[in-house]
Design a protein around this motif. Sequence first.
Motif, short mmCIF file in Angstrom:
data_model
loop_
_atom_site.label_atom_id
_atom_site.label_comp_id
_atom_site.label_asym_id
_atom_site.label_seq_id
_atom_site.Cartn_x
_atom_site.Cartn_y
_atom_site.Cartn_z
N GLY A 152 6.52 26.14 15.97
CA GLY A 152 5.73 25.56 17.27
C GLY A 152 4.28 25.91 16.36
N LYS A 153 4.45 26.30 14.74
CA LYS A 153 2.98 26.42 14.36
C LYS A 153 2.86 25.25 14.22
CE LYS A 153 3.40 30.91 15.09
NZ LYS A 153 2.41 31.53 15.88
N ARG A 154 1.19 24.99 13.92
CA ARG A 154 0.73 23.92 14.32
C ARG A 154 -0.74 23.40 13.09
NH1 ARG A 154 -0.38 17.87 17.74
NH2 ARG A 154 1.94 17.78 17.54
N HIS A 155 -0.42 22.65 11.85
CA HIS A 155 -1.57 22.91 11.49
C HIS A 155 -1.96 21.73 11.10
CE1 HIS A 155 -0.77 27.26 10.48
NE2 HIS A 155 1.22 26.67 9.95
N VAL A 156 -2.97 20.95 10.18
CA VAL A 156 -2.87 19.83 9.79
C VAL A 156 -3.11 19.49 8.37
CG1 VAL A 156 -5.26 18.33 10.03
CG2 VAL A 156 -4.41 20.30 11.79
N VAL A 157 -3.10 18.13 8.14
CA VAL A 157 -3.53 17.28 7.30
C VAL A 157 -4.41 16.29 7.40
CG1 VAL A 157 -1.39 15.82 6.80
CG2 VAL A 157 -2.38 15.84 4.45
N THR A 158 -5.11 16.04 6.27
CA THR A 158 -6.29 14.88 6.05
C THR A 158 -6.01 13.71 4.72
OG1 THR A 158 -8.03 15.59 5.48
CG2 THR A 158 -7.56 16.40 7.82
N PHE A 159 -6.10 12.56 5.42
CA PHE A 159 -6.55 11.59 3.84
C PHE A 159 -7.90 10.40 4.48
CE2 PHE A 159 -1.78 12.94 4.10
CZ PHE A 159 -2.00 13.58 2.79
N SER A 160 -8.47 10.24 3.03
CA SER A 160 -9.80 9.88 3.24
C SER A 160 -9.84 8.77 1.84
CB SER A 160 -11.15 10.33 3.34
OG SER A 160 -10.56 11.51 4.45
N SER A 161 -10.43 7.93 2.07
CA SER A 161 -9.77 6.58 1.60
C SER A 161 -11.53 6.00 0.85
CB SER A 161 -9.21 5.52 1.69
OG SER A 161 -9.15 4.29 -0.18
N ASP A 162 -11.67 6.01 -0.51
CA ASP A 162 -13.23 5.12 -0.38
C ASP A 162 -12.63 3.32 -1.34
OD1 ASP A 162 -11.74 5.43 -3.11
OD2 ASP A 162 -13.23 6.34 -3.94
N ARG A 163 -11.76 2.83 -0.93
CA ARG A 163 -11.54 1.58 -0.74
C ARG A 163 -11.72 0.73 0.05
NH1 ARG A 163 -5.19 -0.84 -2.03
NH2 ARG A 163 -5.23 -0.39 0.38
N PRO A 164 -12.62 -0.85 -0.59
CA PRO A 164 -13.19 -1.10 0.71
C PRO A 164 -11.93 -1.35 1.78
CG PRO A 164 -14.06 -2.27 -1.04
CD PRO A 164 -12.89 -0.83 -1.36
N GLY A 165 -12.17 -2.05 3.18
CA GLY A 165 -10.86 -1.67 3.97
C GLY A 165 -10.35 -0.63 3.67
N GLY A 166 -10.24 0.35 3.63
CA GLY A 166 -9.45 1.74 3.80
C GLY A 166 -7.51 1.51 3.11
N PHE A 167 -7.24 2.56 3.83
CA PHE A 167 -5.98 2.52 3.69
C PHE A 167 -5.12 1.23 3.93
CE2 PHE A 167 -6.85 7.31 4.16
CZ PHE A 167 -6.04 7.28 2.66
N GLY A 168 -3.52 0.29 3.73
CA GLY A 168 -2.65 -0.30 3.76
C GLY A 168 -1.62 0.10 4.12
N ASP A 169 -1.07 -0.58 4.63
CA ASP A 169 -0.37 -0.36 6.21
C ASP A 169 0.93 0.78 5.09
OD1 ASP A 169 -1.15 -1.78 8.28
OD2 ASP A 169 -0.41 -3.59 8.26
N ASP A 170 1.18 -0.48 4.04
CA ASP A 170 2.24 0.62 3.25
C ASP A 170 2.14 1.66 2.52
OD1 ASP A 170 3.25 -1.58 3.09
OD2 ASP A 170 3.12 -2.40 1.37
N ASP A 171 0.49 1.98 1.94
CA ASP A 171 -0.20 3.57 1.92
C ASP A 171 -0.14 4.75 2.92
OD1 ASP A 171 -0.98 2.38 -0.42
OD2 ASP A 171 -2.89 1.73 0.47
N VAL A 172 -0.56 4.34 4.43
CA VAL A 172 -0.49 5.44 5.84
C VAL A 172 1.14 5.66 5.91
CG1 VAL A 172 -0.85 5.10 7.98
CG2 VAL A 172 -2.31 4.12 6.46
N GLU A 173 2.27 4.17 5.97
CA GLU A 173 3.82 4.18 5.72
C GLU A 173 3.96 5.95 4.46
OE1 GLU A 173 7.44 2.58 4.35
OE2 GLU A 173 6.70 1.72 6.39
N LEU A 174 3.14 5.25 3.78
CA LEU A 174 4.32 6.54 2.23
C LEU A 174 3.71 8.02 2.52
CD1 LEU A 174 4.00 6.03 -1.58
CD2 LEU A 174 2.62 8.03 -0.25
N LEU A 175 2.30 7.87 3.06
CA LEU A 175 1.65 9.32 2.96
C LEU A 175 2.56 9.41 4.65
CD1 LEU A 175 -2.36 8.36 2.86
CD2 LEU A 175 -1.03 9.58 1.31
N ALA A 176 2.75 9.19 5.42
CA ALA A 176 3.32 9.55 6.98
C ALA A 176 4.90 9.83 6.30
CB ALA A 176 3.96 8.79 8.03
N ASP A 177 5.87 9.41 5.78
CA ASP A 177 6.64 9.80 4.82
C ASP A 177 6.68 11.31 4.22
OD1 ASP A 177 8.25 7.81 5.80
OD2 ASP A 177 8.36 6.32 4.37
#
Length: 407
Positions: A152-177
């Motif tokens: 049950g130990k929970r930590h955190v990861v974050t990602f930020s983008s600088d592309r106009p419009g941000g991450f696409g759906d495929d990008d988010v799916e890859l990161l989540a995987d």
Amino acid sequence: MQSEGLLISTSDGERAWPARQRKLLGWLVNETRGERFIDNILVEMCEKLSREGVPVARATLHFRIHHPQWIGARILWRKGLSEAEIDTYEHGTEESSQYLNSPLYEIYNGAPEVRCHLDNASADGPDYPLYDDLRAEGLTDYIAWPLEHTLGKRHVVTFSSDRPGGFGDDDVELLADLLPTLALVSEIRLKNRLARTLLETYVGPHASEQILAGATKRGTGVTVGAAILICDLRDFTRLSDLWPRDDVIELLNGYFDAMSEPIERHGGEILKFMGDGLLAIFPLSDPCACNNLLGAIAEAQTALAKLNEENLRRGHGPLGYGIGVHVGDVMYGNIGSRKRLDFTVIGPAVNIASRLESLTKELKRPVLLSRAFVEKAGCAAQLERLGFYPLRGLEEPIEIFSFSGRK
């Protein structure tokens, strides 16, 4: 197509990992084994993500850690940097407004995800102060997820983008995987760091290095030449009877800070705290060991004088102490029962240092040094010669000197 990806089970059935996921997951699982540090893995992972077309411009890992000084650490990577920044956070940070008004607070309290399209002024959800900082860096999208470690130990990861419009759906799916594998990879490194930190905290840096290298067998050890310092707080039993418990703990911590920090700063190693006393050595492998020990005592005396001034302002009496110093060969290693060991030093030289510390009560001098130490240090001009005194366990009296500070 199933032939283009590895099949994995999901709540909706099975799906195939696309080539990008397979490539990155294969690297995380198989090619990071030789890397000890999670910050280096984060940097390389973000660089690989960028090469695969994922517009990552900033990423962080946030870990809760077991450390006497810090409650947590943040590892921060920014695009274009070959190294990550590592920041630590002191105990009490979890009660600060900066933390309570942040996406991290949400994640640590159970949120499965925090997302903000930074370039959309009408985005739903709280507009945390962090988001203004990210917008000022030119970032357009932010996403935070929990990294679930075992028990049950929970930590955190974050990602930020600088592309106009941000991450696409495929990008988010890859990161989540990547998250489950990143959690495993980071937990291994965090556990290794935790083991080292706990050992350094409780047995000291050199002993912890020996233990991690495999020196865990009872009776194993080496003979080393060392200058030995034993210190004891005076009248502690009386003080602990008179003072409230929390005041006694604060007193001990202040006293140990005043003694320990100069010892460590001058290259000494504290092997153990013994109630209201401590045992430290300065290995003679350092040719300046004896002079370093004297410098540590002088700094500690100054710190203890300041501590006593503070105690007097609070209506408490001054703290007395006794320090015994000797030099000689000691056996340094594992001693104890079959299942409970202590990594420490023993030998006649330790006993003499202990007897000198006890003698400070009788002679009313806070610091006593043996002639053997004085000759090794070449410091007789700084000291007061007190004469010869018998010590329990020794056939002949030894010459003793008093030290009142650097002149």
